[in-house]
Every structure is written in C-alpha cells, then in structure tokens.
Design a protein around this motif. Structure first.
Motif, PDB file in Angstrom:
ATOM      1  N   UNK A 126      50.559  19.862  58.578  1.00 33.35           N
ATOM      2  CA  UNK A 126      49.353  19.179  59.049  1.00 33.35           C
ATOM      3  C   UNK A 126      50.010  17.876  59.853  1.00 33.35           C
ATOM      4  N   UNK A 127      49.855  17.988  61.005  1.00 30.34           N
ATOM      5  CA  UNK A 127      50.389  17.154  61.905  1.00 30.34           C
ATOM      6  C   UNK A 127      49.643  15.652  61.928  1.00 30.34           C
ATOM      7  N   UNK A 128      48.219  15.624  61.651  1.00 33.01           N
ATOM      8  CA  UNK A 128      47.670  14.504  61.546  1.00 33.01           C
ATOM      9  C   UNK A 128      48.143  13.654  60.297  1.00 33.01           C
ATOM     10  N   UNK A 129      48.701  14.394  59.333  1.00 36.49           N
ATOM     11  CA  UNK A 129      49.033  13.691  57.997  1.00 36.49           C
ATOM     12  C   UNK A 129      50.549  13.181  58.235  1.00 36.49           C
ATOM     13  N   UNK A 130      51.329  13.864  59.010  1.00 35.93           N
ATOM     14  CA  UNK A 130      52.501  13.626  59.292  1.00 35.93           C
ATOM     15  C   UNK A 130      52.610  12.306  60.368  1.00 35.93           C
ATOM     16  N   UNK A 131      51.697  12.469  61.144  1.00 32.71           N
ATOM     17  CA  UNK A 131      51.458  11.165  62.125  1.00 32.71           C
ATOM     18  C   UNK A 131      51.254   9.835  61.347  1.00 32.71           C
TER      19      UNK A 131
END
Length: 150
Positions: A126-131
C-alpha cells in the motif's frame, strides 16, 4: 526397476543374444557351404529356401523382443497427471510418500508443492499508507531528531 522387471528384461536379452548367435552361426555355416549351394543350383534345385533363416530362430527373435519390451514396460513408473492442479493436490494429500520409486527412494524431480512460492509471497504494497507513515516520520523527526556532528 523392480527385480521382477529386471529379471524379465534380462531373460529377454539372454534369449535375444541366443537368437543372434544362432543366426550368426547359420549364416557362417551357409557361407562355408557356398560351394555346395552352387553345385545344388546347377542341378536345378531352388536355393531360396536354403539361404533363408530357419523358422525357430525367427520365432525366438520375435519372442525375445516381446519379452524385453514386457520387462521394460513392467519397470516404468506410473504416469503423472497432466494438470498442475491435480498434481499439486496429490502433493498436498500424499507428500513425499506419493513420489517414492519402486526401490523406496524419492523421485529425482520431486520439487514439493509447486504453489508454495505463490503462498509465501508478500501481499500487495500500500503505497499511500507508506507515504503517509513516511510523512509522519519526517514531521516527528524534525523536532526530535538531532544530527550528530563530527
């Protein structure tokens, strides 16, 4: 190969060797008597029956080939399923015991569960969560982080 298939194959090879030896001996005897054949031909007798291989040697050769084929067929392992899902299901149910040879050793190309790689891979990232986590870490890091100077 089991001992039964090996013994049947060996017996067939022994019969085949004997048939080859008999055919060789027949041809040697026929070639040494070439002078007598030419004298028989001059008398008007058909020589095609003299030059042919005897029936018992021909029958022994055919029986020996069939015996060797039978021994080889008896020694072949069972066929594997063509479909991957059927093969993987067999692996899941039976494990290594389902892939043992006749002599009790594990089959050489047994690789285990072919779907294990798919089951053990990580999930989607989950890229958004990591960002968002990284942005929070940077915000918290500005006030609390001190960079050591050399």
């Amino acid at each position: 190969m089991t001992w039964i298939s090996q013994s049947v194959t060996g017996l067939g090879l022994l019969f085949l060797a004997h048939a080859c030896y008999s055919a060789h001996e027949h041809s040697v005897l026929h070639s040494t008597s070439a002078a007598s054949v030419s004298s028989i031909a001059s008398q008007g007798i058909d020589t095609s029956t003299i030059a042919s291989l005897p029936l018992d040697i021909s029958i022994e050769t055919v029986a020996a080939v069939f015996t060797v084929c039978l021994g080889l067929v008896l020694g072949t392992p069972g066929l594997r399923p063509i479909q991957w899902r059927v093969w993987a299901g067999k692996i899941e149910r039976e494990g290594e015991k389902g892939f043992m040879n006749g002599d009790g050793t594990l089959d050489k190309d047994y690789i285990g569960n072919p779907f294990k790689v798919l089951e053990s891979r990580p999930g989607f990232v989950d890229i958004r969560k990591q960002r968002k986590e990284f942005a929070e870490w940077v915000r918290e890091g500005d006030s609390a982080a001190t960079i050591p100077k050399n």
